[in-house]
Design a protein around this motif. Structure first.
Motif, PDB file in Angstrom:
ATOM      1  N   LYS A 280     -54.800  73.113 -34.960  1.00 25.40           N
ATOM      2  CA  LYS A 280     -54.603  73.792 -33.449  1.00 25.40           C
ATOM      3  C   LYS A 280     -55.788  73.966 -32.919  1.00 25.40           C
ATOM      4  O   LYS A 280     -55.750  75.227 -32.741  1.00 25.40           O
ATOM      5  N   ASN A 281     -55.903  73.240 -32.402  1.00 28.63           N
ATOM      6  CA  ASN A 281     -57.691  72.971 -31.555  1.00 28.63           C
ATOM      7  C   ASN A 281     -57.719  73.751 -30.473  1.00 28.63           C
ATOM      8  O   ASN A 281     -56.469  74.008 -29.874  1.00 28.63           O
ATOM      9  N   GLY A 307     -53.337  61.851 -28.822  1.00 28.82           N
ATOM     10  CA  GLY A 307     -53.512  63.227 -29.668  1.00 28.82           C
ATOM     11  C   GLY A 307     -52.877  62.911 -31.221  1.00 28.82           C
ATOM     12  O   GLY A 307     -53.277  64.459 -31.914  1.00 28.82           O
ATOM     13  N   GLN A 308     -53.174  61.672 -31.729  1.00 25.03           N
ATOM     14  CA  GLN A 308     -52.757  62.120 -32.962  1.00 25.03           C
ATOM     15  C   GLN A 308     -53.897  61.915 -34.213  1.00 25.03           C
ATOM     16  O   GLN A 308     -54.632  60.895 -33.838  1.00 25.03           O
ATOM     17  N   LEU A 309     -54.951  63.443 -33.693  1.00 31.99           N
ATOM     18  CA  LEU A 309     -55.975  63.320 -34.052  1.00 31.99           C
ATOM     19  C   LEU A 309     -56.981  64.391 -34.750  1.00 31.99           C
ATOM     20  O   LEU A 309     -56.674  65.216 -34.015  1.00 31.99           O
ATOM     21  N   CYS A 310     -56.717  64.285 -36.211  1.00 29.48           N
ATOM     22  CA  CYS A 310     -56.966  66.212 -36.217  1.00 29.48           C
ATOM     23  C   CYS A 310     -58.070  66.801 -35.560  1.00 29.48           C
ATOM     24  O   CYS A 310     -57.885  68.120 -35.746  1.00 29.48           O
ATOM     25  N   ILE A 311     -59.194  66.059 -34.600  1.00 32.02           N
ATOM     26  CA  ILE A 311     -59.371  67.200 -34.075  1.00 32.02           C
ATOM     27  C   ILE A 311     -59.528  67.411 -32.424  1.00 32.02           C
ATOM     28  O   ILE A 311     -60.287  67.870 -31.697  1.00 32.02           O
ATOM     29  N   SER A 312     -58.244  66.788 -31.899  1.00 28.83           N
ATOM     30  CA  SER A 312     -57.556  66.831 -30.678  1.00 28.83           C
ATOM     31  C   SER A 312     -57.845  68.232 -29.947  1.00 28.83           C
ATOM     32  O   SER A 312     -57.625  68.626 -31.817  1.00 28.83           O
ATOM     33  N   ILE A 313     -57.424  68.271 -29.535  1.00 24.70           N
ATOM     34  CA  ILE A 313     -57.950  69.791 -28.596  1.00 24.70           C
ATOM     35  C   ILE A 313     -56.074  69.482 -28.098  1.00 24.70           C
ATOM     36  O   ILE A 313     -55.373  69.395 -27.572  1.00 24.70           O
ATOM     37  N   GLU A 314     -55.229  71.093 -28.460  1.00 30.45           N
ATOM     38  CA  GLU A 314     -53.351  71.244 -28.443  1.00 30.45           C
ATOM     39  C   GLU A 314     -53.614  72.181 -27.080  1.00 30.45           C
ATOM     40  O   GLU A 314     -52.215  72.741 -26.826  1.00 30.45           O
ATOM     41  N   PHE A 410     -49.548  67.063 -32.975  1.00 28.74           N
ATOM     42  CA  PHE A 410     -50.252  65.902 -33.343  1.00 28.74           C
ATOM     43  C   PHE A 410     -49.724  64.591 -32.013  1.00 28.74           C
ATOM     44  O   PHE A 410     -48.993  63.982 -32.804  1.00 28.74           O
ATOM     45  N   GLY A 411     -49.481  64.701 -30.995  1.00 31.65           N
ATOM     46  CA  GLY A 411     -48.928  63.877 -30.539  1.00 31.65           C
ATOM     47  C   GLY A 411     -49.578  64.118 -28.848  1.00 31.65           C
ATOM     48  O   GLY A 411     -50.415  65.171 -28.888  1.00 31.65           O
ATOM     49  N   PRO A 412     -49.585  63.776 -27.772  1.00 29.82           N
ATOM     50  CA  PRO A 412     -50.369  64.111 -26.773  1.00 29.82           C
ATOM     51  C   PRO A 412     -49.682  65.265 -25.475  1.00 29.82           C
ATOM     52  O   PRO A 412     -48.883  64.916 -24.487  1.00 29.82           O
ATOM     53  N   VAL A 413     -49.861  66.468 -26.397  1.00 26.98           N
ATOM     54  CA  VAL A 413     -49.106  67.497 -25.844  1.00 26.98           C
ATOM     55  C   VAL A 413     -50.170  69.009 -25.813  1.00 26.98           C
ATOM     56  O   VAL A 413     -50.682  68.789 -26.789  1.00 26.98           O
ATOM     57  N   VAL A 414     -50.377  69.477 -24.840  1.00 29.13           N
ATOM     58  CA  VAL A 414     -51.432  70.038 -25.121  1.00 29.13           C
ATOM     59  C   VAL A 414     -50.800  71.053 -23.856  1.00 29.13           C
ATOM     60  O   VAL A 414     -50.002  71.549 -22.451  1.00 29.13           O
ATOM     61  N   SER A 415     -51.341  72.353 -24.281  1.00 27.90           N
ATOM     62  CA  SER A 415     -50.845  73.620 -23.802  1.00 27.90           C
ATOM     63  C   SER A 415     -51.674  75.142 -23.127  1.00 27.90           C
ATOM     64  O   SER A 415     -52.955  74.956 -23.681  1.00 27.90           O
ATOM     65  N   ILE A 416     -51.273  75.358 -21.973  1.00 24.83           N
ATOM     66  CA  ILE A 416     -52.449  75.945 -21.105  1.00 24.83           C
ATOM     67  C   ILE A 416     -52.853  77.561 -20.948  1.00 24.83           C
ATOM     68  O   ILE A 416     -51.704  77.911 -21.377  1.00 24.83           O
ATOM     69  N   TYR A 417     -53.713  78.265 -21.529  1.00 28.01           N
ATOM     70  CA  TYR A 417     -53.486  79.527 -21.688  1.00 28.01           C
ATOM     71  C   TYR A 417     -55.127  79.794 -20.685  1.00 28.01           C
ATOM     72  O   TYR A 417     -56.197  79.550 -20.557  1.00 28.01           O
ATOM     73  N   ARG A 418     -54.952  81.185 -19.764  1.00 29.60           N
ATOM     74  CA  ARG A 418     -55.916  81.614 -18.836  1.00 29.60           C
ATOM     75  C   ARG A 418     -56.039  82.550 -19.995  1.00 29.60           C
ATOM     76  O   ARG A 418     -55.199  83.689 -20.497  1.00 29.60           O
TER      77      ARG A 418
END
Length: 539
Positions: A280-281, A307-314, A410-418
């Motif tokens: 959960k990079n 986003g189906q990459l173990c080292i991708s950013i989520e 494990f898909g094309p989704v990223v969450s934003i945090y400030r």
């Protein structure tokens, strides 16, 4: 869910890349499938299973399925070839890897077609696999002799004890490789095993077995004995344990849940294992980051291979002072990404690999939006392009009650945090059982490396998404915590496939009372010797 109803090429929806004009059938004809399938260790008349091309939903390949008896056969054949292979000089084994390197680059278009049709990824992301595999082949082809050479070590008694550490192959490595990077994660892990003198029994995912079979065929053409690399294909819960339970060492890449089971089975037999598991990079954008470069890097970090990459950013953490400016740039770039399923360069992102992956991505996004998250880009499936396409998606306002916050999407989704302080960002990024990869963006490289050292992940990239650390093939790559055990690449990536052996030769006198010394005088002599060795700086 947010209303994204603009026309196909308009402001709201991701544009579609032009098609390549080639069909799955023309790129992967059944004659090629039949030829490659002959590389599967399976009895004549075995049951078969069809795979499906994610880009179109068309049937792709009917592959024979191995049984447990076939796994036994694979190990028997592999063991029969391994000893003669191990007897070859290291440099002769390494020469096979270097020839494979050249063949791979020369014939890359063949395997790019296979990777795309089996995984659905864009061609540029398929090329990343070719690139990473060639780099691993070159590295171990050049460096293996140095990693494996006998090394003189300090003896029990200086001068009188001659001690050498040697490296011996494990024997037959059982390898289980996943569907998301079918070339890189099957071949790059097998290459150091081969050059260390081992055989390999590999179980690739059935969906992407053609890519592994093509690579095996190319390695055999480069000079690898055909029986040294056995490939079995079949139901994971049946064939996977059979591979593990017969191996002298296990190399596994996959989910954390399955990795725990693999580790337990290997440990029960006192067999070693290396496991690259989930993640959960996190990516950290510090207050002084170059926002243009960070936004561009975030697109690669989050959406490569859909986003189906173990080292991708989520998880993407942005300093509050630059959050709005960064997100404006990041969202604009994300909305502009071209989606497409053509078998040529041009698309920025391809398809998900299966209905299961699409269901997970859809659930995570819909549940988050229902609970109050905001979609800044994407957010919808795109059946108008292909059955398994989903837009690259940015979610803002994600809370820890949402599945997308903690579960691997494990898909094309990223969450934003400030965040307000670096301490806060580091603590939150580390607040996960996973520890595979992370990314830090700043204009101050010294500061970036200092923050990186505080992140509990096996690799950290400063001002890059993931490729800088992963591509540094002389350095180890792997995970901490629930992201796995052991490392690929570098010295650890090849020495894991060997047993250390110490050979010590004693001269002149034994390490026991001799030459008329009684026990007491022997003890006194060695007490004085130990004090002298310490004073003289011996290790």
């Amino acid at each position: 869910m947010t209303d994204i109803t603009a026309e196909n090429s308009g402001a709201g929806r991701n544009p579609v890349a032009p098609g390549a004009g080639r069909t799955v059938a023309s790129a992967v004809p059944q004659s090629l499938v039949a030829r490659l399938a002959r590389g599967i260790t399976a009895a004549e008349g075995a049951a078969t299973e069809w795979t499906v091309a994610p880009l179109t939903g068309e049937p792709l390949a009917e592959l024979p399925q191995s049984t447990v008896a076939d796994v036994d056969t694979a190990y028997r054949l592999a063991r029969g070839a391994q000893q003669a292979w191990a007897a070859r000089p290291v440099r002769a084994r390494a020469a096979v890897l270097l020839r494979f390197h050249d063949l791979l680059l020369k014939r890359q278009d063949e395997v790019l077609d296979l990777i795309q049709t089996e995984t659905g990824k864009a061609r540029l992301h398929a090329f990343e696999e070719v690139l990473a595999t060639a780099m691993a082949a070159r590295h171990y082809g050049r460096a293996a002799a140095g990693y494996l050479k006998d090394r003189r070590r300090g003896g029990a008694v200086p001068v009188l004890t001659h001690t050498v550490e040697g490296r011996r192959p494990k024997g037959v490595v059982g390898q289980i490789s996943p569907w998301n990077y079918p070339l890189e994660l099957s071949v790059s892990d097998a290459l150091p095993a081969f050059v260390a003198g081992n055989a390999v029994v590999n179980k690739p995912d059935t969906q992407t077995a053609l890519t592994a079979l093509w690579a095996r065929e190319l390695l055999v053409e480069a000079g690898l004995p055909a029986e040294l690399w056995q490939i079995v294909v079949g139901d994971g819960p049946v064939i996977g344990p059979a591979v593990v339970e017969r191996a002298d060492y296990v190399s596994f890449t996959g989910s954390t849940r399955t990795g725990r089971e693999v580790a337990q089975r290997a440990a029960a037999r006192l067999v070693g294992a290396s496991l690259e598991l989930g993640g959960k990079n996190a990516m950290l954008v510090l207050a002084d980051a170059d926002l243009e470069k960070a936004a561009e890097g975030a697109v690669r970090a989050c959406f490569s291979s859909a986003g189906q990459l173990c080292i991708s950013i989520e998880r993407l953490f942005v300093h509050g002072s630059v959050a709005d400016a960064f997100l404006e740039r990041f969202a604009a770039r994300t909305r502009a990404l071209r989606l497409g399923g053509g078998l040529a360069y041009g698309a920025d992102m391809g398809s998900l690999v299966s209905q299961r992956q699409l269901d997970t991505v859809t659930r995570h996004v819909e549940e988050a939006v229902k609970a109050g998250a905001t979609v800044l880009a994407g957010g919808q499936a795109r059946p108008d392009i292909g059955p398994l396409f989903f837009e690259p998606t940015i979610l803002d306002g994600v809370t820890d009650q949402m599945a997308v916050c903690a579960e691997e999407t494990f898909g094309p989704v990223v969450s934003i945090y400030r965040f307000d302080t670096e301490d806060e960002a580091v603590a939150t990024a580390n607040a996960t059982p996973y520890g595979l990869n992370s990314s830090v963006w700043t204009r101050d490289l010294r500061r970036g490396r200092a923050v990186a050292a505080r992140l509990r992940t096996g690799t950290v990239n400063v001002n890059e998404a993931y490729a800088a650390a992963y591509g540094s093939v002389a350095s180890p790559m792997g995970g901490m915590g629930d992201s796995g055990l052991g490392r690929r690449h570098g010295a650890e990536g090849i020495l894991r496939y060997t047993e250390a052996q110490t050979i010590a030769s004693q001269r002149v006198m034994p390490l026991a009372p001799a030459f008329g010394l009684d026990d007491e005088k022997f003890a006194a002599l060695f007490t004085r010797s130990l004090r002298a060795l310490k004073a003289l700086g011996f290790k």
